[in-house]
Design a protein around this motif. Structure first.
Motif, PDB file in Angstrom:
ATOM      1  N   GLY A   2      -9.150   1.631   0.794  1.00 17.53           N
ATOM      2  CA  GLY A   2      -8.083   2.101   1.656  1.00 17.53           C
ATOM      3  C   GLY A   2      -8.594   2.548   3.005  1.00 17.53           C
ATOM      4  N   ALA A  49       0.846  -1.193   0.000  1.00 15.68           N
ATOM      5  CA  ALA A  49       0.000   0.000   0.000  1.00 15.68           C
ATOM      6  C   ALA A  49       0.877   1.237   0.000  1.00 15.68           C
ATOM      7  CB  ALA A  49      -0.925   0.008   1.218  1.00 15.68           C
ATOM      8  N   PRO A  87      -4.270   0.868  -1.048  1.00 18.14           N
ATOM      9  CA  PRO A  87      -3.654  -0.347  -1.607  1.00 18.14           C
ATOM     10  C   PRO A  87      -3.146  -0.106  -3.016  1.00 18.14           C
ATOM     11  CG  PRO A  87      -5.778  -0.840  -0.602  1.00 18.14           C
ATOM     12  CD  PRO A  87      -5.665   0.657  -0.659  1.00 18.14           C
ATOM     13  N   ARG A  88      -2.052  -0.770  -3.327  1.00 22.10           N
ATOM     14  CA  ARG A  88      -1.480  -0.643  -4.659  1.00 22.10           C
ATOM     15  C   ARG A  88      -0.690  -1.900  -4.991  1.00 22.10           C
ATOM     16  NH1 ARG A  88       4.007   2.375  -5.482  1.00 22.10           N
ATOM     17  NH2 ARG A  88       4.101   0.584  -6.860  1.00 22.10           N
TER      18      ARG A  88
END
Length: 379
Positions: free
Chosen positions: A333, A301, A352-353
Motif C-alpha cells: 500500500g 483499495a 489494496p484489497r
C-alpha cells in the motif's frame, strides 16, 4: 474535435523538435535530460501520455530514438495536410463550377471523393499509430527499464521485510514496557495489600477493599495492553465497531465516517492501527479539538484519511508513524503524512484489497459517541 486538434498540434511540435533532439544528441548531450523533460511535458499536455521522469543516462537514447518518431509523425502530418488541401480544391471546383470538368462529371467526382475518404481514414490511423509509437518509446526509453524496476522492487521488499522485523521487535519492547510499568506494578501493589490484610486482621476489610480496587485497575491495564496488541472486536464485531470503540475511548472528539464493509482481516488490521495511532498522536501531542476519520473504497483499495486541527509538526520518521508506514507498505500500500507547522495534520493510507464496496455505497459513516450530531451512521 478539440482532442484531435490537440493531438495534431502535439505531433507537429514533436516534428519541429525532432531536429533539436538530434542536435542535442550529437552536440550537447549535457542538455539531454532537460530536453527530455520538455518532451515529457509535450506528451502529457498534447497527447495525454503519462511518462516517467527521465532516468539518468537514458535521456540521450530516448532523444535519439524519438528523433525518428518525430520525423515520421511529421511525414504523416504532411500527407494529411496535402489531402485536406486537395479536398478543399475539389470542393471549391464543385461549388464554383468553373468548367474544369468536375462539376459536370459526377461519376469522376464520386470516385475521387471515395478515394479521399479512404486516404483520410488511413491518415487518421497513421496519426493514432504515431501517438501509440510515441507512448511506447517514452515508456521504454524515458523511464527505468524492466530490470531496473525489478531491482527496485526487490530492494523495496527487502527494506519492507527488515522494517517489519524491526516493527515486531519494537512492539514486543512496548508490550514488555507496558506490562512492567503498568500491570506488574499493580500486581505487586495487590500482593502487598493482601499480605498486609493477612498480617492485620483488624484492618483486613479496608485493605481488602483497596485490593479489590487494585485488581480492577489490573484488569483495565490488561485489557488496554491486549487491545493495543490486537482488538478482539475486529474479529467479533468488525472494523467499524472496533473503530467506534477507538473513537469512544479518545479524549478528543472523533468524527468517524466509513463506506466499506467485509474488509479482509489483514487490511482491517492495518486500517485499525492507522486510525488508532493517528487518533492517539492527535490526543497526546497535537492539541487538537477534533479528529476527522474517513474510510472509503477506491479502485480496488481501502483509503484511510485521518485529519486533526492541531498544531501540526508530526514527524513521519517517528516510531509510531514509521511503524504504521511499514505495516501499510508490507501490504503493498501507500502511506503519507502531511503535517505543516500550525496544522492541520493529515495522515493518508491506501491499502489494496479485494471486493471493494460498490461505487454507489453511501459515503457517510457512524459518528462516535463523541462526534457532533448530524453525521451519518458508519456501516
Amino acid at each position: 474535435m478539440h482532442r484531435g486538434l490537440r493531438i495534431v498540434a502535439g505531433l507537429f511540435l514533436g516534428f519541429a523538435t525532432a531536429p533539436v533532439n538530434l542536435l542535442v544528441v550529437v552536440l550537447a548531450r549535457s542538455r539531454a535530460t532537460a530536453v527530455a523533460r520538455w518532451e515529457r511535458r509535450r506528451l502529457e499536455w498534447f497527447l495525454g501520455i503519462d511518462a516517467a521522469e527521465p532516468a539518468p543516462g537514458r535521456a540521450v537514447r530516448y532523444l535519439a530514438i524519438r528523433t525518428a518518431v518525430g520525423l515520421f509523425g511529421g511525414f504523416v502530418l504532411v500527407w494529411l495536410f496535402y489531402g485536406l488541401y486537395w479536398g478543399l480544391v475539389i470542393a471549391y471546383r464543385l461549388v464554383a463550377g468553373d468548367g474544369t470538368g468536375l462539376a459536370d462529371d459526377w461519376a469522376e467526382f464520386a470516385w475521387t471523393g471515395l478515394i479521399g475518404v479512404v486516404l483520410l481514414y488511413v491518415e487518421v490511423q497513421g496519426i493514432i499509430g504515431v501517438v501509440a509509437l510515441e507512448a511506447k518509446v517514452a515508456h521504454r526509453w524515458l523511464g527505468p527499464s524492466e530490470a531496473e524496476l525489478l531491482r527496485r522492487r526487490v530492494e523495496e521488499l527487502s527494506a519492507s521485510r527488515a522494517g517489519i522485523v524491526a516493527a515486531v521487535d519494537a512492539e514486543r519492547r512496548r508490550i514488555e514496557r507496558d506490562l512492567h510499568d503498568g500491570v506488574q506494578q499493580r500486581l505487586v501493589a495487590l500482593g502487598v495489600l493482601l499480605g498486609r490484610a493477612r498480617r492485620n486482621p483488624g484492618a483486613a476489610a479496608d485493605l481488602l477493599a483497596q485490593a479489590h480496587e487494585e485488581s480492577r485497575h489490573v484488569l483495565e491495564d490488561l485489557r488496554e495492553v491486549a487491545w493495543r496488541v490486537y482488538p478482539a472486536a475486529l474479529d467479533s464485531l468488525g472494523l467499524a465497531e472496533a473503530l467506534e470503540a477507538v473513537a469512544d475511548r479518545s479524549p478528543v472528539p472523533v468524527r468517524l465516517r466509513c463506506a466499506v464493509a467485509d474488509v479482509p482481516p489483514q487490511v482491517a488490521t492495518a486500517v485499525y492501527f492507522v486510525v488508532c495511532e493517528a487518533v492517539t498522536n492527535a490526543a497526546k501531542h497535537s492539541g487538537a479539538t477534533m479528529v476527522d476519520v474517513e474510510i472509503t473504497a477506491d479502485d480496488g483499495a481501502v483509503r484511510v484519511s485521518v485529519t486533526d486541527d492541531g498544531a501540526g509538526g508530526a514527524d513521519p520518521a517517528g516510531g509510531g508513524l514509521a511503524g504504521l508506514s511499514r505495516r501499510v507498505l508490507a501490504l503493498d500500500g501507500g502511506f503519507a503524512v502531511s503535517s505543516p507547522a500550525g496544522g492541520p495534520t493529515v495522515i493518508t493510507a491506501v491499502v489494496p484489497r479485494a471486493g471493494v464496496a460498490p461505487d454507489g455505497a453511501p459515503a457517510g459513516g457512524v459518528p462516535s459517541g463523541r462526534a457532533p450530531a448530524g453525521e451519518v451512521p458508519c456501516a
